[in-house]
Design a protein around this motif. Structure first.
Motif, PDB file in Angstrom:
ATOM      1  N   MET A 105       7.766  36.389   5.171  1.00 32.56           N
ATOM      2  CA  MET A 105       7.851  37.437   4.154  1.00 32.56           C
ATOM      3  C   MET A 105       8.784  37.004   3.008  1.00 32.56           C
ATOM      4  SD  MET A 105       7.911  40.586   6.876  1.00 32.56           S
ATOM      5  CE  MET A 105       7.281  42.074   6.138  1.00 32.56           C
ATOM      6  N   GLN A 106       9.902  36.381   3.371  1.00 30.21           N
ATOM      7  CA  GLN A 106      10.844  35.914   2.326  1.00 30.21           C
ATOM      8  C   GLN A 106      10.187  34.866   1.427  1.00 30.21           C
ATOM      9  OE1 GLN A 106      14.046  34.410   4.730  1.00 30.21           O
ATOM     10  NE2 GLN A 106      14.726  36.434   5.371  1.00 30.21           N
ATOM     11  N   ASP A 107       9.391  33.989   2.061  1.00 33.26           N
ATOM     12  CA  ASP A 107       8.822  32.868   1.287  1.00 33.26           C
ATOM     13  C   ASP A 107       7.667  33.308   0.383  1.00 33.26           C
ATOM     14  OD1 ASP A 107      10.595  31.306   2.611  1.00 33.26           O
ATOM     15  OD2 ASP A 107       9.129  30.379   3.973  1.00 33.26           O
ATOM     16  N   ASN A 108       6.982  34.405   0.758  1.00 35.55           N
ATOM     17  CA  ASN A 108       5.731  34.726   0.061  1.00 35.55           C
ATOM     18  C   ASN A 108       5.699  36.064  -0.642  1.00 35.55           C
ATOM     19  OD1 ASN A 108       3.975  32.395   1.007  1.00 35.55           O
ATOM     20  ND2 ASN A 108       4.767  33.176   2.947  1.00 35.55           N
ATOM     21  N   LEU A 109       6.777  36.841  -0.522  1.00 38.55           N
ATOM     22  CA  LEU A 109       6.715  38.200  -1.061  1.00 38.55           C
ATOM     23  C   LEU A 109       7.836  38.484  -2.065  1.00 38.55           C
ATOM     24  CD1 LEU A 109       5.793  40.104   2.229  1.00 38.55           C
ATOM     25  CD2 LEU A 109       4.294  39.665   0.283  1.00 38.55           C
ATOM     26  N   ALA A 110       8.142  37.489  -2.908  1.00 38.19           N
ATOM     27  CA  ALA A 110       9.268  37.634  -3.847  1.00 38.19           C
ATOM     28  C   ALA A 110       9.070  38.804  -4.816  1.00 38.19           C
ATOM     29  CB  ALA A 110       9.473  36.338  -4.617  1.00 38.19           C
ATOM     30  N   ASP A 111       7.796  39.154  -5.113  1.00 35.97           N
ATOM     31  CA  ASP A 111       7.587  40.223  -6.090  1.00 35.97           C
ATOM     32  C   ASP A 111       7.375  41.589  -5.422  1.00 35.97           C
ATOM     33  OD1 ASP A 111       5.256  39.477  -4.920  1.00 35.97           O
ATOM     34  OD2 ASP A 111       4.072  39.328  -6.776  1.00 35.97           O
ATOM     35  N   ASP A 112       7.609  41.671  -4.110  1.00 31.05           N
ATOM     36  CA  ASP A 112       7.467  42.936  -3.384  1.00 31.05           C
ATOM     37  C   ASP A 112       8.691  43.812  -3.694  1.00 31.05           C
ATOM     38  OD1 ASP A 112       7.610  44.920  -1.348  1.00 31.05           O
ATOM     39  OD2 ASP A 112       6.507  43.644   0.050  1.00 31.05           O
ATOM     40  N   PRO A 113       8.473  45.095  -4.065  1.00 29.00           N
ATOM     41  CA  PRO A 113       9.639  45.954  -4.361  1.00 29.00           C
ATOM     42  C   PRO A 113      10.605  46.086  -3.173  1.00 29.00           C
ATOM     43  CG  PRO A 113       7.584  47.243  -4.338  1.00 29.00           C
ATOM     44  CD  PRO A 113       7.198  45.794  -4.311  1.00 29.00           C
ATOM     45  N   PHE A 114      10.117  45.850  -1.963  1.00 27.51           N
ATOM     46  CA  PHE A 114      10.980  45.949  -0.774  1.00 27.51           C
ATOM     47  C   PHE A 114      11.601  44.596  -0.403  1.00 27.51           C
ATOM     48  CE2 PHE A 114       8.209  49.620  -0.392  1.00 27.51           C
ATOM     49  CZ  PHE A 114       9.029  50.609   0.131  1.00 27.51           C
ATOM     50  N   PHE A 115      11.515  43.629  -1.314  1.00 24.64           N
ATOM     51  CA  PHE A 115      11.926  42.260  -0.982  1.00 24.64           C
ATOM     52  C   PHE A 115      13.335  42.197  -0.374  1.00 24.64           C
ATOM     53  CE2 PHE A 115      13.654  38.011  -2.031  1.00 24.64           C
ATOM     54  CZ  PHE A 115      12.749  37.252  -1.305  1.00 24.64           C
ATOM     55  N   ALA A 116      14.250  43.012  -0.891  1.00 27.57           N
ATOM     56  CA  ALA A 116      15.637  42.976  -0.397  1.00 27.57           C
ATOM     57  C   ALA A 116      15.718  43.259   1.106  1.00 27.57           C
ATOM     58  CB  ALA A 116      16.497  43.981  -1.170  1.00 27.57           C
ATOM     59  N   VAL A 117      14.756  44.063   1.597  1.00 31.18           N
ATOM     60  CA  VAL A 117      14.774  44.424   3.025  1.00 31.18           C
ATOM     61  C   VAL A 117      14.383  43.220   3.902  1.00 31.18           C
ATOM     62  CG1 VAL A 117      13.883  46.089   4.733  1.00 31.18           C
ATOM     63  CG2 VAL A 117      14.097  46.752   2.332  1.00 31.18           C
ATOM     64  N   TYR A 118      13.689  42.237   3.296  1.00 27.68           N
ATOM     65  CA  TYR A 118      13.212  41.090   4.088  1.00 27.68           C
ATOM     66  C   TYR A 118      14.307  40.053   4.331  1.00 27.68           C
ATOM     67  CZ  TYR A 118       8.727  43.028   2.484  1.00 27.68           C
ATOM     68  OH  TYR A 118       7.678  43.855   2.186  1.00 27.68           O
ATOM     69  N   LYS A 119      15.504  40.347   3.907  1.00 25.66           N
ATOM     70  CA  LYS A 119      16.635  39.447   4.181  1.00 25.66           C
ATOM     71  C   LYS A 119      16.816  39.392   5.710  1.00 25.66           C
ATOM     72  CE  LYS A 119      21.649  39.579   3.525  1.00 25.66           C
ATOM     73  NZ  LYS A 119      21.893  39.840   4.947  1.00 25.66           N
ATOM     74  N   THR A 120      17.030  38.220   6.246  1.00 23.61           N
ATOM     75  CA  THR A 120      17.267  38.129   7.692  1.00 23.61           C
ATOM     76  C   THR A 120      18.571  38.867   8.007  1.00 23.61           C
ATOM     77  OG1 THR A 120      16.240  35.958   7.668  1.00 23.61           O
ATOM     78  CG2 THR A 120      17.490  36.539   9.650  1.00 23.61           C
ATOM     79  N   PRO A 121      18.539  39.883   8.881  1.00 26.40           N
ATOM     80  CA  PRO A 121      19.781  40.599   9.171  1.00 26.40           C
ATOM     81  C   PRO A 121      20.852  39.631   9.705  1.00 26.40           C
ATOM     82  CG  PRO A 121      17.889  41.746  10.120  1.00 26.40           C
ATOM     83  CD  PRO A 121      17.389  40.429   9.619  1.00 26.40           C
ATOM     84  N   ASP A 122      22.097  39.814   9.247  1.00 26.35           N
ATOM     85  CA  ASP A 122      23.178  38.904   9.654  1.00 26.35           C
ATOM     86  C   ASP A 122      23.257  38.791  11.175  1.00 26.35           C
ATOM     87  OD1 ASP A 122      23.695  38.677   7.010  1.00 26.35           O
ATOM     88  OD2 ASP A 122      25.378  40.099   6.979  1.00 26.35           O
ATOM     89  N   VAL A 123      23.129  39.933  11.827  1.00 26.53           N
ATOM     90  CA  VAL A 123      23.272  39.940  13.289  1.00 26.53           C
ATOM     91  C   VAL A 123      22.188  39.065  13.932  1.00 26.53           C
ATOM     92  CG1 VAL A 123      21.987  42.137  13.406  1.00 26.53           C
ATOM     93  CG2 VAL A 123      23.351  41.420  15.341  1.00 26.53           C
ATOM     94  N   LEU A 124      20.978  39.103  13.372  1.00 25.08           N
ATOM     95  CA  LEU A 124      19.878  38.297  13.918  1.00 25.08           C
ATOM     96  C   LEU A 124      20.150  36.810  13.677  1.00 25.08           C
ATOM     97  CD1 LEU A 124      16.934  38.579  15.176  1.00 25.08           C
ATOM     98  CD2 LEU A 124      16.105  38.195  12.874  1.00 25.08           C
ATOM     99  N   ALA A 125      20.582  36.488  12.458  1.00 26.43           N
ATOM    100  CA  ALA A 125      20.875  35.083  12.126  1.00 26.43           C
ATOM    101  C   ALA A 125      21.952  34.508  13.047  1.00 26.43           C
ATOM    102  CB  ALA A 125      21.307  34.987  10.662  1.00 26.43           C
ATOM    103  N   LYS A 126      22.983  35.311  13.326  1.00 26.45           N
ATOM    104  CA  LYS A 126      24.082  34.846  14.200  1.00 26.45           C
ATOM    105  C   LYS A 126      23.577  34.592  15.620  1.00 26.45           C
ATOM    106  CE  LYS A 126      28.104  36.985  11.948  1.00 26.45           C
ATOM    107  NZ  LYS A 126      28.546  38.371  11.738  1.00 26.45           N
ATOM    108  N   LEU A 127      22.776  35.512  16.125  1.00 28.61           N
ATOM    109  CA  LEU A 127      22.249  35.358  17.493  1.00 28.61           C
ATOM    110  C   LEU A 127      21.396  34.096  17.600  1.00 28.61           C
ATOM    111  CD1 LEU A 127      21.294  39.079  18.298  1.00 28.61           C
ATOM    112  CD2 LEU A 127      23.028  37.738  19.494  1.00 28.61           C
ATOM    113  N   VAL A 128      20.513  33.896  16.618  1.00 20.11           N
ATOM    114  CA  VAL A 128      19.629  32.723  16.652  1.00 20.11           C
ATOM    115  C   VAL A 128      20.462  31.438  16.574  1.00 20.11           C
ATOM    116  CG1 VAL A 128      17.787  31.489  15.441  1.00 20.11           C
ATOM    117  CG2 VAL A 128      17.611  33.964  15.749  1.00 20.11           C
TER     118      VAL A 128
END
Length: 798
Positions: A255-278
């Motif tokens: 979604m981050q790579d292909n939906l830059a013009d989506d009005p909800f784009f900011a929501v597609y940021k990987t949540p910090d908590v998810l990034a830390k766990l991974v």
């Protein structure tokens, strides 16, 4: 019409999905060859072989019968590409990398047969970009086919055609997926993550975002967003752990790579908590830790603030749980919107976010609103789709509330709701109507698919507000009461549908069966036992209605129960010897008396997801509706003179251990289904196939079976089985009461204390069943088991 038959399938990639798709093809008797890279050392096909061995260990089981793993043909890309020429459908299921997929396509393209369909099981890459480099001829036969995990159980498959895909290819594939593999097909547009993952992953991201806003912990969020909302009981974070946090991260990255013009784009940021766990390797269930961690017997939850695992078990607040129990969706949504409790505010927020999102994106991601609802119901296990929820809660009222939140800056983005939400017929009726579901791209209501395959579904999956026929009211009613409805559709076949809870069998159902059979013999070609919720996960029958028999037992003791048991036996025997065929259309649980009802039908048509077994020992009783008699009769038939005991042991063991089949295929192996019984893969086709069988049997000159005697194994068989029971009891594997039950079952299936080879009537076995059942009703240990089951729903071991 031309027959389109997929004679053989190739699956490229023996990873989790590829291997399970291959397994499900084998379940459906479709020959399949599974490819992967050649192994660097040892057996060149080692990678595929390991994947197939692993299929037998997975739970829930991808194979309906574990032995069928051997039917998957093994291949590698170096030595076996010529096998592709014999395949009519090729499904690529390798890792989600465009470059790897393109490399593989170059290798396989020259070997693909000229009429074969070529499809990618990608979960989000562009199908059009994947087909770059194909010649026009192959492009016309290429599309996306996206299965959901686990593929045997998840009903959804998304088909994603490109501009170049020939329409008839897509129609043919939809027919195969629907009938042969039993799937619910939704056609998606070629946009990132298609429909279900696009809406579903956005929903999960919105929930993580709102949970942080309202300060809710993962366990509370899962309690709020699971079964209480009519969604998968694993809720949100538990589902992420099961899917794998790395997989989820991957879908978010698409979604981050292909939906830059989506009005909800900011929501597609990987949540910090998810990034830390991974980053820490805590990828969820497969890694032993994710949002949850199992410590000993306890499940601990992640504390977002500290990053530590702490005691879990948090639940919804009582006041919010009460709101969620409200039956009227309009009142429920109003209460959530007006709630002062942070959990209530959180729930309104996630509904608002979902409604906002699907309205903004409907035109670009799906043909119509129905496809979005089916995608979420079949792919994410929601009871009700998001558009259905919106419409049921009051279309215009919700639209205005969402608009207020957007205007007040409370929504996840400032994009306004599209104009169609407030205009014309949608404003009046909502998106689902009798004429079809709203399509934003066509600005019209679109009716359902008219492909021939759907003529096999007399009652298609319903959509709220569409007013389609359902099995509860359709057709002509012959008789209806609290227990049963007896009805028909003017096509020579009578249907009886059970209406009791879990379709348990009490006096009302028995009387209904007698009435239906008499009417079928008089005026119809056959009788089908089919329940209206067969396709929605209902039971065929969970057995005898112990609850309603209790008062009778309390008043008159076991003796008062005898006439009822005799009546049940007589009714089932009348079914077996009916003058017109009686077809049991089995789906879901067929336990105890439900199993016996199916055993006495002239034929069974069973959904692949049928869980059949004689489970009476769990409540301290033995089967008394002819189940043990059938075990003896079938063993006597199969043995044809050789050692009957060998055949009898299966029937004995299944009943004595309350063994339940985990699929219709396993039920065949266990002897609960016969070799010529039909297995149906799409539960929506169950009624159609059952009726076709009934008419065919009648038209072929059906006669009931002749009454035959049963060759008994007598004392010899009883003593042989008893010796094994004694070993189990003395070794501490079974309790004394288990031993008693096992011994009684052994006595009945062998015919008891008589000479080996004695010829006995069916009635002899039925009388033994009834006598033993009544004796057990008076036994204190059995009474403990019955009461325990009624109070807790769990078997008591005593």
């Amino acid at each position: 019409m031309t027959n389109f038959i997929i004679k053989k399938v190739a699956v490229l990639g023996a990873g989790v999905m590829g291997a399970q798709i291959a397994a499900h093809c084998v379940n459906a008797k479709v020959p399949v060859v599974l490819f992967d890279l050649p192994a660097k050392e040892g057996n060149k096909n080692g990678i595929v072989q390991r994947a197939i061995d692993n299929l037998k260990k997975l739970s829930p089981a991808p194979l309906g019968n574990k032995d069928d793993a051997a039917l998957i043909e093994i291949a590698n890309y170096e030595d076996n590409l010529e096998l592709l020429a014999g395949c009519d459908l090729i499904i690529e299921a390798i890792a989600e990398r465009m470059d790897w997929k393109h490399d593989l396509y170059k290798k396989v393209a020259p070997h693909i047969a000229p009429n074969a369909i070529f499809a990618s099981n990608t979960s989000g890459l562009s199908i059009t970009t994947l087909s770059d480099g194909f010649d026009a001829e192959l492009k016309a036969r290429f599309c996306g086919v996206h299965f959901f995990n686990p593929p045997r159980y998840m009903h959804l498959v998304e088909i994603i055609p490109t501009e170049s895909t020939k329409p008839e290819i897509v129609d043919q594939l939809e027919g195969f997926l629907t009938t042969t593999l039993g799937k619910g097909v939704v056609r998606a547009k070629d946009t990132p993550n298609f429909i279900a993952n696009r809406v579903g992953i956005f929903g999960m991201l919105a929930i993580i975002h709102e949970a942080e806003q309202f300060g809710l912990t993962v366990d509370v969020v899962d309690d709020l967003t699971g079964a209480k909302l009519g969604r998968a009981k694993s809720g949100t974070f538990r589902t992420a752990d099961v899917v794998g946090l790395d997989t989820m991260g991957h879908v978010i990255k698409t979604m981050q790579d292909n939906l830059a013009d989506d009005p909800f784009f900011a929501v597609y940021k990987t949540p910090d908590v998810l990034a830390k766990l991974v980053a820490a390797g805590a990828l969820g269930q497969k890694a032993g830790a994710g949002f949850y961690k199992k410590v000993g017997k306890d499940i601990q939850r992640l504390d977002f603030a500290t990053g530590d695992y702490v005691a879990g078990g948090g639940k919804a607040a009582d006041i919010v749980a009460r709101i969620l129990k409200e039956k009227d969706p309009v009142k429920k949504m109003k209460a959530l919107r007006e709630s002062t409790n942070p959990q209530g505010q959180f729930l309104w927020a996630i509904f608002r976010d979902a409604f906002h999102y699907i309205a903004v994106h409907l035109g670009s991601i799906a043909d119509n609103a129905r496809d979005v609802d089916f995608a979420m119901r079949w792919g994410f296990g929601w009871n009700v789709g998001p558009f259905e929820t919106w419409q049921a809660s009051g279309w215009t009222q919700i639209a205005n509330w969402v608009k207020e939140d957007i205007d007040a800056g409370k929504a996840l983005c400032a994009a306004p709701l599209p104009a169609w939400v407030f205009e014309g017929q949608v404003a009046e009726k909502g998106v689902h109507t009798a004429e079809g579901s709203f399509s934003a791209s066509k600005n019209a209501y679109v009716p359902r698919s008219t492909l021939a395959v759907y003529e096999r579904q007399p009652f298609r999956a319903p959509v709220l507000g569409a007013g389609a026929a359902d099995g509860k009211t359709a057709g002509v009613t012959f008789h209806e009461d609290d227990s049963v409805r007896i009805w028909h559709q003017n096509d020579d076949v009578l249907i009886i549908s059970l209406k009791t809870k879990m379709h348990v069998i009490g006096e009302g159902v028995i009387n209904g069966l007698k009435m239906a059979q008499a009417e079928a013999e008089k005026n119809f070609k056959g009788l089908v036992i089919w329940n209206t919720d067969a396709a929605e996960g209902g039971a065929f029958s969970a057995g005898a209605d112990l609850q309603s028999a209790l008062p009778l037992f309390m008043q008159g003791g076991a003796k008062a129960m005898e006439p009822g048991i005799a009546l049940l036996q007589d009714t089932f025997m009348a079914m077996k010897y009916s003058n017109v065929p009686v077809i049991a259309a089995v789906a879901g649980l067929a336990l105890g008396g439900g199993c016996e009802m199916a055993l006495h039908a002239s034929k069974r048509v069973a959904s692949i997801e049928s869980y059949i077994g004689l489970v009476e020992v769990g409540v301290g009783l033995i089967p008394a509706g002819g189940g043990l008699k059938e075990a003896a009769a079938r063993a006597s038939n199969e043995a044809k003179g050789s050692d009957i005991l060998h055949f009898l042991k299966t029937g004995f063991t299944n009943a004595a251990t309350a063994n339940v089949s985990k699929s219709a295929l396993e039920a065949k192996a266990m002897g609960y289904l016969k070799e010529d019984d039909v297995i149906v893969f799409n539960p929506y086709e169950l009624l159609h196939v059952a009726k076709v069988e009934a008419r065919a049997m009648f038209d072929a000159g059906y006669r009931p079976p002749m009454k035959k005697t049963i060759t008994a194994t007598g004392r010899y068989g009883w003593a042989t089985i008893r010796a094994q029971l004694v070993n189990m009891r003395d070794g501490g594997f079974i309790s004394a009461h288990d031993y008693k039950l096992g011994d009684m079952i052994a006595e009945i299936v062998t015919g008891g204390d008589i000479d080996q080879g004695s010829q006995l009537s069916e009635q002899w076995f039925l009388d033994m069943e009834r006598k033993a059942f009544l004796e057990l009703l008076n036994h204190p240990k059995s009474q403990e088991r019955i009461m325990g089951m009624m109070q807790t729903g769990k078997p008591v071991r005593n």
